[in-house]
Design an enzyme around this catalytic site. Sequence first.
Site, PDB file in Angstrom:
ATOM      1  N   TYR A 322       0.822  -1.208   0.000  1.00 19.66           N
ATOM      2  CA  TYR A 322       0.000   0.000   0.000  1.00 19.66           C
ATOM      3  C   TYR A 322       0.855   1.256   0.000  1.00 19.66           C
ATOM      4  O   TYR A 322       0.403   2.325   0.389  1.00 19.66           O
ATOM      5  CB  TYR A 322      -0.993   0.007   1.166  1.00 19.66           C
ATOM      6  CG  TYR A 322      -2.150  -0.939   0.975  1.00 19.66           C
ATOM      7  CD1 TYR A 322      -2.964  -0.849  -0.146  1.00 19.66           C
ATOM      8  CD2 TYR A 322      -2.442  -1.921   1.909  1.00 19.66           C
ATOM      9  CE1 TYR A 322      -4.037  -1.707  -0.322  1.00 19.66           C
ATOM     10  CE2 TYR A 322      -3.517  -2.789   1.741  1.00 19.66           C
ATOM     11  CZ  TYR A 322      -4.306  -2.680   0.612  1.00 19.66           C
ATOM     12  OH  TYR A 322      -5.375  -3.535   0.432  1.00 19.66           O
ATOM     13  N   GLN A 323       2.117   1.097  -0.418  1.00 22.47           N
ATOM     14  CA  GLN A 323       2.978   2.216  -0.782  1.00 22.47           C
ATOM     15  C   GLN A 323       3.377   3.121   0.391  1.00 22.47           C
ATOM     16  O   GLN A 323       3.843   4.231   0.203  1.00 22.47           O
ATOM     17  CB  GLN A 323       2.311   3.053  -1.887  1.00 22.47           C
ATOM     18  CG  GLN A 323       1.982   2.233  -3.120  1.00 22.47           C
ATOM     19  CD  GLN A 323       0.945   2.861  -4.002  1.00 22.47           C
ATOM     20  OE1 GLN A 323      -0.244   2.616  -3.869  1.00 22.47           O
ATOM     21  NE2 GLN A 323       1.385   3.705  -4.920  1.00 22.47           N
ATOM     22  N   TRP A 328      -8.235   6.542   3.994  1.00 26.17           N
ATOM     23  CA  TRP A 328      -9.157   7.094   4.982  1.00 26.17           C
ATOM     24  C   TRP A 328      -8.941   6.451   6.348  1.00 26.17           C
ATOM     25  O   TRP A 328      -9.389   6.978   7.367  1.00 26.17           O
ATOM     26  CB  TRP A 328     -10.596   6.921   4.526  1.00 26.17           C
ATOM     27  CG  TRP A 328     -11.103   5.507   4.448  1.00 26.17           C
ATOM     28  CD1 TRP A 328     -10.526   4.449   3.823  1.00 26.17           C
ATOM     29  CD2 TRP A 328     -12.314   5.012   5.028  1.00 26.17           C
ATOM     30  NE1 TRP A 328     -11.293   3.315   3.961  1.00 26.17           N
ATOM     31  CE2 TRP A 328     -12.399   3.637   4.694  1.00 26.17           C
ATOM     32  CE3 TRP A 328     -13.337   5.585   5.774  1.00 26.17           C
ATOM     33  CZ2 TRP A 328     -13.455   2.828   5.092  1.00 26.17           C
ATOM     34  CZ3 TRP A 328     -14.404   4.780   6.175  1.00 26.17           C
ATOM     35  CH2 TRP A 328     -14.451   3.413   5.838  1.00 26.17           C
ATOM     36  N   ASP A 329      -8.224   5.330   6.375  1.00 21.82           N
ATOM     37  CA  ASP A 329      -7.898   4.666   7.635  1.00 21.82           C
ATOM     38  C   ASP A 329      -7.278   5.647   8.623  1.00 21.82           C
ATOM     39  O   ASP A 329      -7.552   5.595   9.827  1.00 21.82           O
ATOM     40  CB  ASP A 329      -6.879   3.540   7.413  1.00 21.82           C
ATOM     41  CG  ASP A 329      -7.223   2.586   6.292  1.00 21.82           C
ATOM     42  OD1 ASP A 329      -8.132   2.881   5.501  1.00 21.82           O
ATOM     43  OD2 ASP A 329      -6.550   1.549   6.192  1.00 21.82           O
ATOM     44  N   GLU A 470     -16.140  -2.044  -0.997  1.00 25.45           N
ATOM     45  CA  GLU A 470     -15.456  -1.858  -2.281  1.00 25.45           C
ATOM     46  C   GLU A 470     -15.845  -2.870  -3.348  1.00 25.45           C
ATOM     47  O   GLU A 470     -15.328  -2.811  -4.464  1.00 25.45           O
ATOM     48  CB  GLU A 470     -13.943  -1.870  -2.052  1.00 25.45           C
ATOM     49  CG  GLU A 470     -13.470  -0.676  -1.240  1.00 25.45           C
ATOM     50  CD  GLU A 470     -11.989  -0.702  -0.954  1.00 25.45           C
ATOM     51  OE1 GLU A 470     -11.415   0.372  -0.710  1.00 25.45           O
ATOM     52  OE2 GLU A 470     -11.395  -1.799  -0.956  1.00 25.45           O
ATOM     53  N   LYS A 585     -17.999  -6.488   1.057  1.00 25.97           N
ATOM     54  CA  LYS A 585     -16.621  -6.756   1.471  1.00 25.97           C
ATOM     55  C   LYS A 585     -16.416  -6.443   2.949  1.00 25.97           C
ATOM     56  O   LYS A 585     -15.706  -7.150   3.659  1.00 25.97           O
ATOM     57  CB  LYS A 585     -15.666  -5.916   0.625  1.00 25.97           C
ATOM     58  CG  LYS A 585     -14.204  -6.059   1.010  1.00 25.97           C
ATOM     59  CD  LYS A 585     -13.319  -5.143   0.181  1.00 25.97           C
ATOM     60  CE  LYS A 585     -11.867  -5.229   0.619  1.00 25.97           C
ATOM     61  NZ  LYS A 585     -11.006  -4.277  -0.125  1.00 25.97           N
ATOM     62  N   GLN A 586     -17.041  -5.342   3.412  1.00 22.46           N
ATOM     63  CA  GLN A 586     -16.798  -4.858   4.766  1.00 22.46           C
ATOM     64  C   GLN A 586     -17.982  -4.001   5.198  1.00 22.46           C
ATOM     65  O   GLN A 586     -18.937  -3.805   4.451  1.00 22.46           O
ATOM     66  CB  GLN A 586     -15.516  -4.024   4.800  1.00 22.46           C
ATOM     67  CG  GLN A 586     -15.572  -2.782   3.923  1.00 22.46           C
ATOM     68  CD  GLN A 586     -14.206  -2.231   3.575  1.00 22.46           C
ATOM     69  OE1 GLN A 586     -13.545  -2.752   2.692  1.00 22.46           O
ATOM     70  NE2 GLN A 586     -13.797  -1.188   4.274  1.00 22.46           N
TER      71      GLN A 586
END
Length: 758
Positions: A322-323, A328-329, A470, A585-586
């Site tokens: 994830y770079q 938004w986490d 997502e 998904k969540q």
Amino acid sequence: MNHHEIWRDTQTLQVPPQLHDDPFNSGNITLTGNGYLGYRGTFPDARRKEYVACTVSDSYDMADGTWKELCTVPNGLYLAVDGHSSCDAEKKKHGLQFSAGRTFGSCSFSDTAVGELQISFERFASLTDLHCVIQQVNLRSTEPGVITIRQGIDGDIWSLNGNHFRSMDYSRTTEGFLVAQGKTTETALPLVTGSVMIGLPEGSRTLEQEQGIFTVHEITLTAGEPVTIMMIMSTCSGNDVSDPYESVLSDLARLIAVPFYELLAAQQDHWDQFWDAYDIHIEADPEADCLLRYSMYHNRIATPAHTDHLPIGARGLSCQAYQGAAFWDQEIYNMPMYTWVEPETAKRLLLYRYKTLQGARDKAAALGYAGAFYPWISGQSGKELCPDYFFKDVLTGRKIRNHFNDWQIHISPDIGYALLSYFQVTGDLGFMREHGMQMLLEISLFIYSRVMYNTHRQRYEILCVLGPDEYHEKADNNTFTNYQCRYILQETLRLLEIIREEDPDACTRTLEQAGVTEQQLHSFEEMSRKLFVHAPDPESGLIEQFDGYFDLEDITPAALAERLIDDQEYWGWPNGIAYETQVTKQADVVQLFMLHPYPVDIMRKNYRYYEQRTQHRSSLSPGVHAIVAANCGMTDQAYTYFMRSCSVDIGNTHPPTSGGTFIGGIHTAACGIAWQIVTRGFCGLQITPAGIAITPHLPAGWSSISFRLTILGSPLKLTVSHDTLTVEAHQFNGTPIEVSWGLRSVQITDCSPAILHR
């Protein structure tokens, strides 16, 4: 899994036996870091195949033309015994003392020239010297003899998406320091790593290899008597200091004069200060208490608390996944712990978003909108780092065009939500006047330009978005997104009037800086009244996640999984197996309840409906379900999700790849939300106009929870039991604070303890 295999006390965690042969995950959970760098919890002799890596913040570079990510630097703490490549697995121990940020481990080699040889080590990323990692190694044998060790800087390290160095030069100084000097592939950023070893007799030979520089030593061992070696690694980039080479040499020269125990004592002092400020304790459940503190530790070492221009990465500094960038986490999962306990750190994270406003403006303009559309994946510059093609179809090998970067618009109102939460908890109007108000106005301007007016229905709508779930891209009127946007519009206007009344000139200046006119403010107000948000159904009480969601095929995640051809298939849009079903998904509607509680009966009905249809493929999901279940009084289920969320990395419950993309590493959002589950979930902590409210739903096995927070500038300690709330003010800044519990409340006006009974 049986957590009793892994927790030793409430300050130490041991690697579960099943992960001893899994260096990637064991390296994650025993990571040591300080917000500037993260050194994976590998053994001293680890190399690339064991995923050894030291990931450095503020070193963003693109090596493969697609992924701009943080760099992993040469390993300056490499040490191996020649002729021995693997230890006896049954004698391997590995763990993390998170009370001091200290990784430790030991292993034994049988049938050597000195009988059984045991190597033990401890290592920490210094909070005193952020560029440095300190390691001590002990060698002990059962028989006397001579061994040969090789130590130094190993350049053959793990890097996720290619070699990030266009050049790397190795050298040894006259003082005996080993140095690796490199320049990154994309921007030629200088990165320098230095290493020194202390504790061996004079005399060694130096080996310069294509990927490293090492010294070789012969060591005479006496049976049963340890030989102790201290190693110091320093790494600096040209983004940190003007002369990384001189800075590294200065670090090494200064620290070689300090004994290891003094360096470790200074480290312990720093962590003692952290744990004192963030003191939190679950009474009568040491396992839960351990997992909570372990999660808080990882949240802290992922946070660049030393600066205000860097983000918290979605995998922290555990690797390059994830770079090393913020999602938004950061605002919704990681930051609230700081907002409530140490607001200065929260302010630095918000200043990072302020300093990257131009990147958000550029993104909005490129897509044809006004205002600030923050990037879905944000690094140092604030430019969008999320590629158009994140996953691939593993069945065909073709790339999947995901619209995370242009349809997942809730990122901007989420940042606005964090700004407003910061103000509600701290009362810091000065920050909002100087920085926060401009951000809120530009976020509101983006919302204003993105929303569409439906003349037939005479309402505003938000079409073609991607909500927290997502799997369902191209959704219309996602409830979470629409609610967040409406909330930001309303609260921005309310805060602006507070600033206008206090300082009219500041209000005028901020409007000009944000490029917002008085006429647009009137449009914001109208839009906030007419923006459509799905309401609970009058009969069922259910809230539709987005337009047409209830018309999709109703199937459970387990039943849907039987349709997979390949376990690595991506489930979402455009042709994944979940897209045309109600499987999410969540958390999505449930995510809304975490931020904006509804009446309990509405939340409970929706929780039960959506929980059965949620796959929890994202590590963000269990913690949200824990908070909402607790707020609904469903304490047993909340506890289950709490333990699941806190042990996502320890239990290795999420595969490191999805849709052909590597997404492994420490799940920092799950770590960040742990504090919120206990305080906002089980204790029911909420901000009120006059102070705070507590509505506890403690698990039956917990006798009490005690924690600290700072509200309106006054630090408080709260102890919440099943029938009593005790409030202690350690300092009082003069602003009365109302603490309520149901229909009972008390005004805190000094440092006298206050007790409320159920």
